[in-house]
Write a protein that holds these residues in place. Structure first.
Motif, mmCIF file in Angstrom:
data_model
loop_
_atom_site.group_PDB
_atom_site.id
_atom_site.type_symbol
_atom_site.label_atom_id
_atom_site.label_comp_id
_atom_site.label_asym_id
_atom_site.label_seq_id
_atom_site.Cartn_x
_atom_site.Cartn_y
_atom_site.Cartn_z
ATOM 1 N N UNK D 31 32.124 25.655 35.533
ATOM 2 C CA UNK D 31 32.993 26.903 35.650
ATOM 3 C C UNK D 31 32.859 27.783 36.851
ATOM 4 N N UNK D 71 47.914 38.427 37.024
ATOM 5 C CA UNK D 71 46.824 39.200 36.977
ATOM 6 C C UNK D 71 47.271 40.883 37.159
ATOM 7 N N UNK D 222 43.155 44.481 39.977
ATOM 8 C CA UNK D 222 43.425 43.097 39.973
ATOM 9 C C UNK D 222 42.033 42.410 39.531
ATOM 10 N N UNK D 224 39.583 43.060 37.610
ATOM 11 C CA UNK D 224 39.359 43.256 36.226
ATOM 12 C C UNK D 224 39.849 41.939 35.416
ATOM 13 N N UNK D 225 38.746 41.423 34.968
ATOM 14 C CA UNK D 225 39.005 40.049 33.753
ATOM 15 C C UNK D 225 39.579 39.149 34.431
ATOM 16 N N UNK D 227 38.629 36.331 35.783
ATOM 17 C CA UNK D 227 38.340 34.849 35.281
ATOM 18 C C UNK D 227 39.116 34.442 33.856
ATOM 19 N N UNK D 228 39.616 35.620 33.186
ATOM 20 C CA UNK D 228 40.058 35.199 32.108
ATOM 21 C C UNK D 228 41.461 34.632 32.488
ATOM 22 N N UNK D 229 42.053 35.002 33.461
ATOM 23 C CA UNK D 229 43.241 34.686 33.887
ATOM 24 C C UNK D 229 43.414 33.332 34.663
ATOM 25 N N UNK D 231 41.179 31.046 33.770
ATOM 26 C CA UNK D 231 40.940 30.164 32.519
ATOM 27 C C UNK D 231 42.404 29.960 31.812
ATOM 28 N N UNK D 232 43.136 30.997 31.704
ATOM 29 C CA UNK D 232 44.344 30.843 30.712
ATOM 30 C C UNK D 232 45.524 30.010 31.589
ATOM 31 N N UNK D 233 45.488 30.389 32.847
ATOM 32 C CA UNK D 233 46.431 29.380 33.710
ATOM 33 C C UNK D 233 46.264 28.146 33.991
ATOM 34 N N UNK D 236 40.620 26.985 36.009
ATOM 35 C CA UNK D 236 39.166 27.173 36.003
ATOM 36 C C UNK D 236 38.508 25.556 36.198
#
Lengths: 352, 352, 352, 352
Positions: D31, D71, D222, D224-225, D227-229, D231-233, D236
């Motif tokens: 990842x 994001x 932008x 902030x967080x 890597x969550x974005x 992964x969600x999209x 990753x």
């Protein structure tokens, strides 16, 4: 450190990589409209025993899951999944980000049973309140599951039957499909999947490819305009032939299954070592993921030499952890691990 | 047939309706930018004891919930809710349709405890996997809950404390808020909510208005550009003054609370009748919704004269059903119901 | 101040309001499953001359537009609209918030022509690139348009023909439908709309109701599960009968069209006054919205007594503004306005 | 056939591929949490002259665009783009699928001017109607643009200034960034981009990588967080190190820019050949994409030997087409093309 923490620590199987090198300077059309993708799709259709299926190649699993589900559902429809399902726990809400609720059903072994699906469907179908609830429309299962268990032909047939009775799509996440199909006790194969499911994918990332998943669409509704969906969700690889080249190599002979078989064999050695020393397991798995329950005192020692994944705390002083093997797992490394386990001797949970 | 199946069977309280008639031919600005909305907002701010809150008027509860949550969250963030929460069960996936996962926690009485919230937050915050999971960011609670129970000041304070420690928004669904605040044993009030929550709404639809919810925003992040969100989600009423006129009438004196008090009183009479005849209840409720557990044989008789809502089967031959009262409930109708209950005599579950 | 700035300044037509008062204390089922909604739907089916259409009642126009479009489209599909279309300019991106692109075509008079639609469709259908572009699937038109112009039967038939050839849904936004159907020169009627469109709505908010739009669904694909969509998008009114009661009153006789006719008549008086004094118009409108082009010097004087809407600057010193009439417009107020216009005398644009 | 239709016909630059082969059997964390990604990020930070930026590696351009925009924006916010912008025309509505409107401004040369952005912002900021319209919040530009033109330092500075005044994010799509930075007349560089933009990406797919884009985030909101974005999209990559390995190779020396320089040089040869024979161009481009306007009669002959992309019909008998070069373009192939052009002699548009 020897890594048993996942099945994607290395790159690609040497034969796959070699093929990428060999074809590197060829000029092809983009976006998967090249001859390698055609060839790979043809091989997969042939192994599935059906010509009337569509095969698409995508880069990763979360991308594949969200694209299929977004393509299949209308806005008010949701997905039935085991609560341990990858889409429910480890994809950062990717399905919800496409607008769909995941209706998570409790599952001890990562599997759904036909009866659970039927009960869930019926609980959402009462005349009085149904439009106030999400409409279940797709069933998501993984084979092997996130905890390494597998479906039998009988179980999958029963699920498929309920889905067809209730007009639900059946989608099987095969991120590790090879490991399931090569496991001891397995009685499923690709033709069975192509007959029982509306869609499923054959994972490459975790079995020998650099990356890539081969998605098989059997249902005409999901097939329609699917390339639009791949593009919109960001999954259309410009140099799509990279996927075709890899899958053609994986499926032109038995390479895909040989690699999976190797990984399972390595996993069985690890399982055996734990078993012989009295360890319990979170579930009984015959695939490349093993979840022994290990006292913290022993974990402390193990982690000096080996990487594994923490899974879940099962008591005050013991946890289930995951050991993963892969096509690349070195028997020597497994030997070091099993030797270490034996060195600790019989496990004593009583003090945990 | 006498309807006890919900608290929105009739139109508006006569005083509210009268005000709509009286102001009908006035010309005002549209979209809630009129003097009636200003007045109503002013009254609510005053009852909340804070001038620095924003008050918006929306038509319905699902609309209010989805608009607040969509305004508050970034795409990767989710909502912690009791599994019985309205957003989790009865809004057709409205929150997911806005892209957000509902992280549903088991709850026997419809409430969340501070400790559950903390544990859920922590389970999503591990360094290794957190970006693979939804980030909890908003806590959704209802007061009263969907099963009529209420939060104490101590409970809500504890929840609020956890939320502030963990940087979670606290949002309270007050579709039936009046019934909670007028219930026996309640020790919360509007100023407390405005201090402890980041947002909450005061339900009008179920307490005397034709329709309408007064949303109170206490947190600056959620306040920002909120009218854009209302418009985008289809919730901006052209003749917005209809909401202002109604809420001004509900809150200029104590009409809102008088109506809620009446409904609770009627509900207590029903509860008492069941209790005296030995009935059990799904939960202990002091608000306008009562959930007695009733043998099927008795339900068959009751349904000839009364409408109630089926809730959940609790055994082979008995179900919990819901009896609802409202501002409009006629004491005479309650009298007929209680008389009927007494007529059946002491309940016998043994044969169920 | 006399308001000509919009057609929703007042409440409901007195007859409508009276009916709400009269039925206020009746107990009915919620969510539009009551006898008033059935009755109103029946009246509309009858006026449309078709029994095989579905009629749903929603609170507002943006809500109706977004719900229909979300119900009709798959994720990769978009909407063709005039660039002046309400969904493109004044709904805060509500359609995009449901995931769909608005393909906006330039339009001088607010209308789309069949040829424009065909050309747009074809530009998105090239073999090589189509899956890289949004797939046009629904055509959105308004009648009257946002600038008061109307479609002829010939124009609408041509659009409908293209839509059927290209498998596009045709959806007509009738927020002000009555004004179109009662306009001088109109040759369309409800049966024609029900035959030519896949969906359209009959606006109540701007023609005599407190609020409410009657949505007519003619296409089976859009009909399917539509109530789920209403609920999910926050548009399902708890006391749904409020919509039924109003529409039953509007359509049991000719009230809806009488009101629209009155508004148009008032608008023609205003138009005539501007015309006689040499004013130009942004477009030629025969409906309740008029868009005279007025020098800033005159606007300054007008705004002391009248409210109108600014529309667009057309030169250094002149703007098009909107004057709206409605069912509630007082002929006396129109008299004051026309008198004022005549008082200023012939317009002189030369110095603008 | 010789392909000039795009810049992603081949695989990776041999040095890049060699590195993938060399590192294939190493075990790394997944990842993107591996040392190769760290190293590559470090090199890019250093070339940008800033340590306080975040660098993420994604697989493709559409994925990068949609992830950044999702994001950065709240639901009611939109993106200002040239109407020719890739997100507006060739990403199947990916931005709208994330909920955001693209506010497309007409552009003849693919570029936006600071003044256009300001005017668009102001048109959406009127007190009366702003919440009925999308709120512009991010400016999307491409450098080079989709038609090969580039921004000067002065132009980009002016855009950046407007963005900061109006609190707009500035995001630059650099799918072909190398070609811009190596073009004749260019006066921008990576440090300038890192100073003037809130986010931009350095495209690898079209300049020598198998796949991959290096996204640079300069703005804390932008970042902030993020890597969550990813992964969600679905962006990753499990074996994220594949991206790190490639970008480390591209940027450890000047390979990235050398390849871009070569492609530009090849493109200039093609441009020169057309120019010398009197051909017009859709726009003046100094980068690897050239858009000559060619009579259909000549296109017929060209297509027997060469692949190009159709772009747009410019008259009854002539079209602009695209010729693309890349790092892999063989000077011999260019020689064949230019020879062919010269063979046809001076172009005659008069009969078109």
């Amino acid at each position: 450190m020897i890594r048993f923490n996942c099945d994607y620590s290395e790159g690609a199987h040497p034969k796959v990589l070699e093929k990428l090198v060999e074809t590197n300077m060829e000029q092809t059309a983009g976006y998967g409209c090249d001859s390698y993708c055609s060839k790979a799709a043809g091989l997969i259709k042939s192994k599935c025993g059906r010509e009337d299926i569509d095969v698409h190649f995508l880069v990763g699993g979360t991308q594949t899951n969200l694209t299929v589900i977004a393509a299949a559902l209308r806005p008010h429809q949701g997905v039935i999944s085991a609560d341990t399902g990858h889409i429910n726990t480890h994809e950062t809400g990717a399905i919800e980000a496409c607008g769909h609720k995941v209706l998570a059903l409790p599952s001890a072994d990562g599997k759904l049973a036909a009866g659970d699906i039927k009960a869930c469907y019926e609980a959402h179908a009462s005349d009085e309140t149904r439009e106030h609830m999400v409409q279940p429309k797709l069933v998501y299962i993984s084979n092997p599951t996130e905890v390494g268990t597998i479906y039998s032909r009988e179980e999958l047939s029963a699920i498929s039957k309920v889905c067809r009775e209730k007009d639900l799509f059946l989608y099987l996440d095969g991120a590790r499909l090879g490991y399931a199909l090569c496991a001891e006790g397995n009685d499923l194969d690709l033709p069975a999947l192509a007959r029982l499911c509306d869609a499923f994918y054959i994972g490459g990332t975790k079995i020998g490819a650099l990356f890539g998943e081969a998605l098989v669409l059997c249902n005409d509704t999901i097939k329609k305009d699917f390339r639009y969906m791949i593009k919109q969700k960001g999954g259309m690889l410009a140099k799509g032939r990279l996927l075709g080249v890899q899958f053609a190599e994986l499926f032109k002979d038995e390479l895909y299954f040989e690699m999976a078989g190797h990984a399972n064999k390595m996993a069985m050695l690890i399982k055996e070592a734990f078993k012989r020393n009295g360890y319990s397991f979170l579930v009984e798995s015959f695939t490349n993921q093993q979840f022994p329950i290990i006292p913290d005192s022993i974990l402390l020692k193990l982690k000096e030499k080996f990487e594994y994944s923490f899974w879940v705390k099962v008591s005050e002083k013991a946890s289930a952890v995951r050991f993963c093997t892969s096509w690349a797992t070195d028997p020597g490394a497994v030997g070091q691990l099993t030797e270490e386990i034996h060195k600790y001797g019989p496990v004593a949970y009583e003090d945990t």
